[in-house]
Design a protein around this motif. Structure first.
Motif, PDB file in Angstrom:
ATOM      1  N   UNK A   1      26.574  77.077  66.363  1.00 40.23           N
ATOM      2  CA  UNK A   1      25.938  76.338  67.449  1.00 40.23           C
ATOM      3  C   UNK A   1      26.556  74.949  67.517  1.00 40.23           C
ATOM      4  N   UNK A   2      26.923  74.551  68.717  1.00 30.95           N
ATOM      5  CA  UNK A   2      27.511  73.231  68.939  1.00 30.95           C
ATOM      6  C   UNK A   2      26.567  72.413  69.807  1.00 30.95           C
ATOM      7  N   UNK A   3      26.345  71.181  69.394  1.00 28.71           N
ATOM      8  CA  UNK A   3      25.573  70.226  70.196  1.00 28.71           C
ATOM      9  C   UNK A   3      26.565  69.421  71.027  1.00 28.71           C
ATOM     10  N   UNK A   4      26.297  69.309  72.321  1.00 25.20           N
ATOM     11  CA  UNK A   4      27.113  68.493  73.216  1.00 25.20           C
ATOM     12  C   UNK A   4      26.187  67.579  74.010  1.00 25.20           C
ATOM     13  N   UNK A   5      26.713  66.429  74.403  1.00 19.69           N
ATOM     14  CA  UNK A   5      25.872  65.500  75.172  1.00 19.69           C
ATOM     15  C   UNK A   5      25.806  65.927  76.634  1.00 19.69           C
ATOM     16  N   UNK A   6      25.186  65.106  77.453  1.00 22.83           N
ATOM     17  CA  UNK A   6      24.984  65.433  78.869  1.00 22.83           C
ATOM     18  C   UNK A   6      26.294  65.558  79.640  1.00 22.83           C
ATOM     19  N   UNK A   7      27.361  64.964  79.100  1.00 29.55           N
ATOM     20  CA  UNK A   7      28.685  65.056  79.731  1.00 29.55           C
ATOM     21  C   UNK A   7      29.550  66.146  79.095  1.00 29.55           C
ATOM     22  N   UNK A   8      28.907  67.001  78.304  1.00 30.19           N
ATOM     23  CA  UNK A   8      29.589  68.082  77.573  1.00 30.19           C
ATOM     24  C   UNK A   8      30.563  67.578  76.519  1.00 30.19           C
ATOM     25  N   UNK A   9      30.351  66.355  76.038  1.00 27.95           N
ATOM     26  CA  UNK A   9      31.164  65.803  74.946  1.00 27.95           C
ATOM     27  C   UNK A   9      30.596  66.309  73.614  1.00 27.95           C
ATOM     28  N   UNK A  10      31.497  66.711  72.727  1.00 33.84           N
ATOM     29  CA  UNK A  10      31.126  67.245  71.421  1.00 33.84           C
ATOM     30  C   UNK A  10      30.329  66.230  70.598  1.00 33.84           C
ATOM     31  N   UNK A  11      29.214  66.706  69.977  1.00 36.16           N
ATOM     32  CA  UNK A  11      28.442  65.873  69.043  1.00 36.16           C
ATOM     33  C   UNK A  11      28.592  66.420  67.626  1.00 36.16           C
ATOM     34  N   UNK A  12      28.260  67.694  67.442  1.00 39.54           N
ATOM     35  CA  UNK A  12      28.363  68.299  66.116  1.00 39.54           C
ATOM     36  C   UNK A  12      28.267  69.814  66.218  1.00 39.54           C
ATOM     37  N   UNK A  13      28.572  70.473  65.097  1.00 44.49           N
ATOM     38  CA  UNK A  13      28.545  71.932  65.041  1.00 44.49           C
ATOM     39  C   UNK A  13      27.871  72.371  63.754  1.00 44.49           C
ATOM     40  N   UNK A  14      27.044  73.417  63.823  1.00 51.71           N
ATOM     41  CA  UNK A  14      26.387  73.967  62.630  1.00 51.71           C
ATOM     42  C   UNK A  14      26.530  75.484  62.617  1.00 51.71           C
ATOM     43  N   UNK A  15      26.449  76.047  61.421  1.00 53.22           N
ATOM     44  CA  UNK A  15      26.309  77.493  61.273  1.00 53.22           C
ATOM     45  C   UNK A  15      24.839  77.808  61.480  1.00 53.22           C
ATOM     46  N   UNK A  16      24.555  78.958  62.101  1.00 51.51           N
ATOM     47  CA  UNK A  16      23.162  79.314  62.358  1.00 51.51           C
ATOM     48  C   UNK A  16      22.820  80.684  61.798  1.00 51.51           C
ATOM     49  N   UNK A  17      21.602  80.785  61.315  1.00 52.21           N
ATOM     50  CA  UNK A  17      20.985  82.061  61.001  1.00 52.21           C
ATOM     51  C   UNK A  17      20.078  82.357  62.186  1.00 52.21           C
ATOM     52  N   UNK A  18      20.225  83.542  62.763  1.00 52.63           N
ATOM     53  CA  UNK A  18      19.504  83.868  63.989  1.00 52.63           C
ATOM     54  C   UNK A  18      18.230  84.653  63.670  1.00 52.63           C
ATOM     55  N   UNK A  19      17.121  84.189  64.261  1.00 50.48           N
ATOM     56  CA  UNK A  19      15.825  84.871  64.152  1.00 50.48           C
ATOM     57  C   UNK A  19      15.443  85.305  65.558  1.00 50.48           C
ATOM     58  N   UNK A  20      15.525  86.621  65.810  1.00 47.30           N
ATOM     59  CA  UNK A  20      15.249  87.072  67.176  1.00 47.30           C
ATOM     60  C   UNK A  20      14.228  88.194  67.256  1.00 47.30           C
ATOM     61  N   UNK A  21      13.647  88.597  66.129  1.00 50.51           N
ATOM     62  CA  UNK A  21      12.533  89.541  66.208  1.00 50.51           C
ATOM     63  C   UNK A  21      11.287  88.853  65.651  1.00 50.51           C
ATOM     64  N   UNK A  22      10.141  89.474  65.856  1.00 58.71           N
ATOM     65  CA  UNK A  22       8.872  88.837  65.482  1.00 58.71           C
ATOM     66  C   UNK A  22       8.819  88.452  64.006  1.00 58.71           C
ATOM     67  N   UNK A  23       9.248  89.338  63.123  1.00 64.59           N
ATOM     68  CA  UNK A  23       9.196  89.039  61.682  1.00 64.59           C
ATOM     69  C   UNK A  23      10.106  87.880  61.309  1.00 64.59           C
ATOM     70  N   UNK A  24      11.316  87.903  61.800  1.00 63.88           N
ATOM     71  CA  UNK A  24      12.268  86.825  61.485  1.00 63.88           C
ATOM     72  C   UNK A  24      11.785  85.493  62.056  1.00 63.88           C
ATOM     73  N   UNK A  25      11.243  85.522  63.277  1.00 59.49           N
ATOM     74  CA  UNK A  25      10.724  84.281  63.875  1.00 59.49           C
ATOM     75  C   UNK A  25       9.508  83.775  63.102  1.00 59.49           C
ATOM     76  N   UNK A  26       8.650  84.693  62.650  1.00 65.79           N
ATOM     77  CA  UNK A  26       7.471  84.292  61.886  1.00 65.79           C
ATOM     78  C   UNK A  26       7.867  83.634  60.564  1.00 65.79           C
ATOM     79  N   UNK A  27       8.842  84.216  59.874  1.00 64.69           N
ATOM     80  CA  UNK A  27       9.242  83.703  58.561  1.00 64.69           C
ATOM     81  C   UNK A  27      10.123  82.460  58.655  1.00 64.69           C
TER      82      UNK A  27
END
Length: 183
Positions: free
Chosen positions: A62-88
């Motif tokens: 995941x990359x964060x960019x400002x309102x002008x689409x200028x790069x701010x930072x980047x992180x690795x993400x663990x994705x939670x997309x089902x009920x159990x993963x979102x709950x935990x």
């Protein structure tokens, strides 16, 4: 009078015996209660160690960019997309690298609510709408807090990062995210 003295002496011995038994019983109770409490704490500590050994699983970036689409930072993400993963989410984890975060995906864009139950590390909670625009940031969410951290506008995604991350990099509401799966 000697019968009364004998009776008083007998009562006195009875009271002494009762007192000794009560004191001894109290001591036994305290010793066993302490042992039970110690064993209970050991069980809780073992359970907590089992939970805190949860490893981060990189599912994307995941990359964060400002309102002008200028790069701010980047992180690795663990994705939670089902009920159990979102709950935990990040519950029971005792650490997370500064370059990591949890990314929650919801089926529909709606007002979202998070809490910090069983979450050991302070977090910044970032609510993002379906157009990838940051709509709400809750900074320094308190570990174990069961209060609600609400989005101020409908959100489809939520990003959790270590507390202080958004301030240290100047990430603000109305900035954007760009994300992708890596597996």
């Amino acid at each position: 009078m000697s019968k009364q003295k004998g009776k008083k002496k007998k009562q006195s011995k009875t009271y002494q015996i009762i007192s000794i038994v009560l004191v001894f019983g109290l001591i036994l109770y305290l010793v066993f209660a302490n042992l039970l409490n110690t064993n209970d704490n050991k069980d809780k500590n073992s359970a907590m160690k089992a939970y805190t050994s949860i490893d981060f699983k990189k599912n994307g970036e995941l990359t964060f960019v400002d309102q002008n689409n200028e790069y701010i930072s980047k992180i690795d993400i663990e994705i939670a997309e089902d009920d159990n993963a979102r709950r935990d989410g990040l519950m029971y984890r005792d650490k997370m690298k500064a370059t990591q975060g949890m990314f929650f995906i919801f089926q529909i864009e709606a007002m979202q609510s998070f809490w910090m139950r069983n979450t050991l590390i302070p977090l910044d909670i970032i609510f993002v709408n379906s157009k990838n625009k940051i709509v709400t940031i809750h900074k320094d969410a308190i570990p174990f807090d069961e209060g609600q951290y609400l989005s101020t506008k409908p959100a489809k995604f939520v990003v959790e990062v270590n507390a202080g991350y958004t301030d240290s990099l100047g990430i603000n509401e109305d900035d954007n995210i760009i994300w992708r799966r890596t597996n």
